[in-house]
Design an enzyme around this catalytic site. Structure first.
Site, short mmCIF file in Angstrom:
data_model
loop_
_atom_site.label_atom_id
_atom_site.label_comp_id
_atom_site.label_asym_id
_atom_site.label_seq_id
_atom_site.Cartn_x
_atom_site.Cartn_y
_atom_site.Cartn_z
N HIS A 8 0.07 0.12 -9.75
CA HIS A 8 -0.85 -0.73 -9.29
C HIS A 8 -1.29 -2.23 -9.52
O HIS A 8 -2.37 -2.07 -9.77
CB HIS A 8 -2.16 0.00 -8.21
CG HIS A 8 -2.88 -0.58 -7.40
ND1 HIS A 8 -3.20 0.06 -6.04
CD2 HIS A 8 -2.69 -1.63 -6.13
CE1 HIS A 8 -2.77 -1.19 -5.05
NE2 HIS A 8 -2.81 -1.98 -4.94
N ARG A 37 1.05 -1.52 0.10
CA ARG A 37 0.29 0.21 0.53
C ARG A 37 1.17 1.39 -0.52
O ARG A 37 2.12 1.40 -0.03
CB ARG A 37 -0.70 0.25 1.24
CG ARG A 37 -2.01 -0.75 1.02
CD ARG A 37 -3.29 -0.73 0.39
NE ARG A 37 -4.19 -1.33 0.01
CZ ARG A 37 -3.75 -2.34 -0.90
NH1 ARG A 37 -3.16 -2.53 -1.15
NH2 ARG A 37 -5.34 -3.99 -0.74
N GLU A 94 -1.62 8.32 -4.08
CA GLU A 94 -2.49 7.30 -5.57
C GLU A 94 -3.66 7.49 -5.67
O GLU A 94 -4.68 7.67 -4.46
CB GLU A 94 -2.08 5.91 -4.80
CG GLU A 94 -2.85 4.59 -5.92
CD GLU A 94 -2.96 3.31 -6.09
OE1 GLU A 94 -4.11 2.71 -6.50
OE2 GLU A 94 -1.46 3.19 -5.45
#
Length: 367
Positions: free
Chosen positions: A257, A216, A240
């Site tokens: 991602h 993450r 993000e």
């Protein structure tokens, strides 16, 4: 039955329809970031299916009383307030382990691209978080003859969960993060960068170590990455889906991602959630994700068998054909705006239209 789902869930309509669920189905597919409380109030779905970009919590569901089942086609669940769902009596399921090989292979591909010589020497691979993905990566590492330094305070000691955090940070040639995002109110071992990878902890890392984050974005602070001398590989970002030009400038490899975005990984995610919905409805599953895979013969060596020298050369030569990580890096950098930043809409568009790669097991020349 009415279902609202993230349209990025692989083969969504093939798994969730009247034939596969044995009753009339209204399936509403939409962008995950657009699933909000207003949408749920308007459509009153029975089932909500998400991926990691949709926060599932009281803000989303407090005024909704129709949702009885939430499924996330992801390994991670830090975007889901599972305690809140439990209090509400809403059944929850995720796809634990669905993309563990995909992410592990991404990490190996990054290392092979940046330091191909590492495939031929017993480097120290530090793994922070030895769950489904971290443990799978450890098995790959062992097969390459690498030394695994694993740190996970929430797992019992093992062959791969064998080190202190200080040891991982100070002695690793590569450090790969595979943790959920947690804060002190949720965990005794929070992983947010304010608590795990603080500036002081960054100072413990060797300047020559490669840092890889596929977990993450908030696990590593953008400022710390920018100020670090380390080579960095980033599939996730603190802010993000926006990415700052200064971060792009210092990162060696950046991808949108997609570390877990293989055909097999995404189909497994859909399969896991579909099976959970079937269990919720008390019916037997009638569809299997293998039916959507191209007919190829897997010849993948058992991971616990160490590779011989000629097999290492074969693996190194074949990795770009199996996964060209630089192509993903170029795609992401190519959408930077006139100021050099990447906007959220362009980041999300790359994910939505990502040309799914295959796991290495699919290739007839696979190691």
């Amino acid at each position: 039955m009415k279902i609202i789902a993230d349209g990025n869930i692989a083969h969504l309509s093939d798994f969730f329809n009247e034939e596969t669920l044995g009753q009339p189905i209204e399936l509403i597919a939409m962008t995950g970031r657009d699933i909000n409380a207003t949408v749920l109030a308007e459509h009153q779905p029975d089932v909500l299916l998400v991926r990691s970009v949709t926060p599932v919590n009281a803000a989303l569901l407090a005024d909704n009383h129709s949702v009885k089942f939430v499924g996330s086609a992801t390994i991670g669940i830090d975007h889901v307030d599972v305690d809140y769902l439990a209090k509400r009596g809403i059944v929850f399921a995720n796809a634990a382990g669905c993309s563990k090989h995909s992410v592990a292979q991404y990490v190996v591909a990054a290392i092979a691209d940046l330091r191909p010589d590492y495939l031929f020497k017993p480097i120290n691979l530090g793994i922070i978080g030895v769950g489904n993905i971290g443990n799978t990566l450890a098995q790959y590492a062992i097969s390459y003859g690498w030394n695994v330094l694993g740190y996970d305070p929430l797992k019992p000691p093992s062959v791969v969960n064998n080190s202190s955090l200080e040891t991982v940070l100070t002695q690793s040639d590569v450090i790969s993060f595979h943790v959920p995002l947690t804060c002190p109110q949720h965990s005794s071992y929070p992983t947010h960068h304010d608590y795990l990878m603080t500036p002081a902890r960054w100072q413990q890392v060797s300047d020559t170590a490669i840092i890889i984050n596929t977990s993450r974005g908030e696990v590593l602070a953008q400022a710390d990455i920018i100020n670090s001398p380390n080579i960095t590989v980033l599939d996730v970002f603190e802010h993000e889906p926006q990415i700052d030009k200064d971060l792009l400038a210092v990162a060696s490899i950046v991808t949108p991602h997609v570390a877990g975005y293989t055909l097999e990984g995404k189909l497994r995610g859909t399969q896991f959630v579909y099976s959970a919905v079937c269990q919720f409805l008390k019916i037997a599953p009638t569809i299997d994700f293998h039916g959507f895979l191209p007919a190829e013969i897997p010849l993948f060596r058992e991971l616990h068998n160490p590779l011989k020298d000629h097999e290492r050369h074969q693996l190194l030569n074949k990795i770009p054909a199996m996964y060209d990580i630089r192509a993903d890096d170029k795609r992401l950098r190519s959408v930077a705006n006139a100021h050099g930043d990447i906007e959220g809409k362009d980041f999300d568009n790359l994910r939505k239209n990502y040309p799914l790669r295959r796991e290495w097991q699919a290739y007839v020349f696979g190691i």
